[in-house]
Write an enzyme that holds these catalytic residues in place. Structure first.
Site, PDB file in Angstrom:
ATOM      1  N   GLU A  13       0.828  -1.213   0.000  1.00  0.00           N
ATOM      2  CA  GLU A  13       0.000   0.000   0.000  1.00  0.00           C
ATOM      3  C   GLU A  13       0.857   1.256   0.000  1.00  0.00           C
ATOM      4  O   GLU A  13       1.847   1.349   0.736  1.00  0.00           O
ATOM      5  CB  GLU A  13      -0.899   0.003   1.232  1.00  0.00           C
ATOM      6  N   ASP A  16       3.129   1.899  -4.911  1.00  0.00           N
ATOM      7  CA  ASP A  16       3.157   1.756  -6.370  1.00  0.00           C
ATOM      8  C   ASP A  16       3.634   3.031  -7.041  1.00  0.00           C
ATOM      9  O   ASP A  16       4.360   2.989  -8.037  1.00  0.00           O
ATOM     10  CB  ASP A  16       1.789   1.338  -6.914  1.00  0.00           C
ATOM     11  N   GLY A 103     -12.227   2.177  -1.115  1.00  0.00           N
ATOM     12  CA  GLY A 103     -10.874   1.658  -1.235  1.00  0.00           C
ATOM     13  C   GLY A 103     -10.764   0.462  -2.146  1.00  0.00           C
ATOM     14  O   GLY A 103      -9.776  -0.277  -2.091  1.00  0.00           O
ATOM     15  N   SER A 106     -12.946   1.904  -7.272  1.00  0.00           N
ATOM     16  CA  SER A 106     -14.079   2.196  -8.151  1.00  0.00           C
ATOM     17  C   SER A 106     -13.762   3.338  -9.107  1.00  0.00           C
ATOM     18  O   SER A 106     -14.192   3.321 -10.261  1.00  0.00           O
ATOM     19  CB  SER A 106     -15.314   2.536  -7.321  1.00  0.00           C
ATOM     20  N   ASP A 150      -3.926   0.264  -9.551  1.00  0.00           N
ATOM     21  CA  ASP A 150      -5.353   0.032  -9.729  1.00  0.00           C
ATOM     22  C   ASP A 150      -5.694  -0.256 -11.183  1.00  0.00           C
ATOM     23  O   ASP A 150      -6.495  -1.137 -11.489  1.00  0.00           O
ATOM     24  CB  ASP A 150      -6.142   1.247  -9.250  1.00  0.00           C
ATOM     25  N   TYR A 202      -4.143  12.635   1.218  1.00  0.00           N
ATOM     26  CA  TYR A 202      -3.686  11.506   0.400  1.00  0.00           C
ATOM     27  C   TYR A 202      -2.416  11.892  -0.368  1.00  0.00           C
ATOM     28  O   TYR A 202      -1.414  11.172  -0.352  1.00  0.00           O
ATOM     29  CB  TYR A 202      -4.792  11.091  -0.570  1.00  0.00           C
TER      30      TYR A 202
END
Length: 359
Positions: A13, A16, A103, A106, A150, A202
């Site tokens: 987490e 990436d 999370g 979507s 993702d 974030y």
């Protein structure tokens, strides 16, 4: 019609976007886009949940109001336009069985699905590599500076497998999930809307890790991890008093390696311990957990899970819960009793499904 699945990140987490490998799997829940090409350049999209959006596809698109889902449609069009130029628009309807702001990617699944629909409406072929060239940066149009996990998971996953996704160079290796393993996705009931109120928090996580790396002399996190052991990097962080984000990134990268080994060795106990260590690092070093997620992880462990952790960007959303398949009902029912006060509406079975290009 095209579909793009969401994903649950098993481990890896907030690394990436530093170019480090991650281990997600696609879910069997997707964004579906039913589309028809138009003769002009207008993009007209309707969603039963979010209403109708319409705009002209031109060069130099700019975002609309912050948090508006039209920005994801525009992000897809802008990403395509930057590589192939503006094309014909489309009429489309969108439906989904993938929870939003949980999370489970979507937003990325929406961008992937709309991108594929626009390309197919224009009979334009695009390879996985082509799409990965445009999609991660394309999502930054919305204002969220994430990475490529993702999109890669939504595109290229394989049923029954986790996907070890590497970025330097880009590669996807499918790791079969042992038959006796099972996963649940449990919603903390805390909304995690990265395009809205928590966007700055974030993005600050990424900035903190990048700034800390700059103090080490390494050109990249990949170079640091290939040239030093985990213990040496932990010692370096202490000696230089680096931001906690550095420690999270390097230890999480090693946890991904160990998790792949555990999966290949069918070592469920080790895999579970790695999930718990990941959650602790996200909670204590990055400070992106929340009380609801911490309670949810505790409830999972009290219910007989082998491991659990927050999954996705943090600040709410879901936890991934890992257990032996024979204990799945017990863990599920324990969560219903301990966390959800008798309701099972917020727990999803997480079976590894195919990606959009492997379905």
């Amino acid at each position: 019609m095209v579909s793009a699945p969401g994903r649950v990140n098993l481990i890896g987490e907030h690394i990436d976007y530093h170019g480090l490998p991650v281990l997600p799997m696609a879910l069997r829940r997707s964004i579906h886009v039913h589309f028809q090409a138009r003769a002009d350049n207008r993009i007209c999209v309707s969603s039963g949940a979010y209403g109708h959006r319409e705009f002209a596809w031109t060069t130099g698109l700019t975002p609309v109001a912050r948090g508006d889902w039209e920005n994801y449609l525009r992000a897809a069009a802008q990403a395509i336009g930057g590589k192939w130029g503006v094309m014909r628009g489309m009429d489309a309807t969108i439906d989904s069985d993938l929870p939003a702001a949980a999370g489970l990617s979507s937003s990325s699944a929406l961008i992937v699905a709309v991108t594929l629909a626009l390309l197919r409406a224009n009979r334009r072929e695009a390879s996985f590599e082509d799409l990965m060239e445009i999609l991660p940066d394309g999502e930054q149009f919305v204002g969220t500076r994430g990475g490529g996990m993702d999109h890669a998971a939504s595109l290229a996953s394989r049923a029954g497998c986790a996907s070890l996704i590497e970025f330097v160079p880009l590669a996807v290796r499918h790791i079969p999930i042992p038959a006796g393993w099972a996963f649940l996705v449990a919603n903390s009931l805390q909304i995690a809307e990265k395009s809205g109120a928590v966007r700055e928090r974030y993005n600050a996580v990424r900035t903190s890790g990048t700034l800390a790396l700059g103090e080490t002399g390494f050109a990249s996190y990949g170079e640091a991890i290939e040239s030093r052991t985990e213990e040496e990097l932990v010692a370096l962080a202490a000696a230089k008093r680096l931001a906690p984000a550095f420690l999270h990134v390097v230890t999480e990268a090693f946890r991904v390696r160990h998790a792949v080994e555990a999966m290949q060795d069918d070592d469920s106990a080790r895999f579970g311990r790695l999930l718990l260590a990941s959650h602790a690092s996200l909670r204590d070093r990055l400070q992106i957990s929340c009380p609801a997620l911490d309670r949810l992880v505790e409830a999972a462990m009290d219910s007989g899970a082998l491991g659990a952790r927050l999954t996705g960007g943090g600040f709410g959303g879901c936890a991934v819960v890992f257990c032996r398949r024979g204990d799945l009902s017990k863990v599920h029912d324990g969560l219903v009793e301990r966390f959800y006060s008798g309701s099972a509406d917020h727990i999803l079975p997480a079976e590894a499904g195919p990606g959009a290009v492997n379905s």
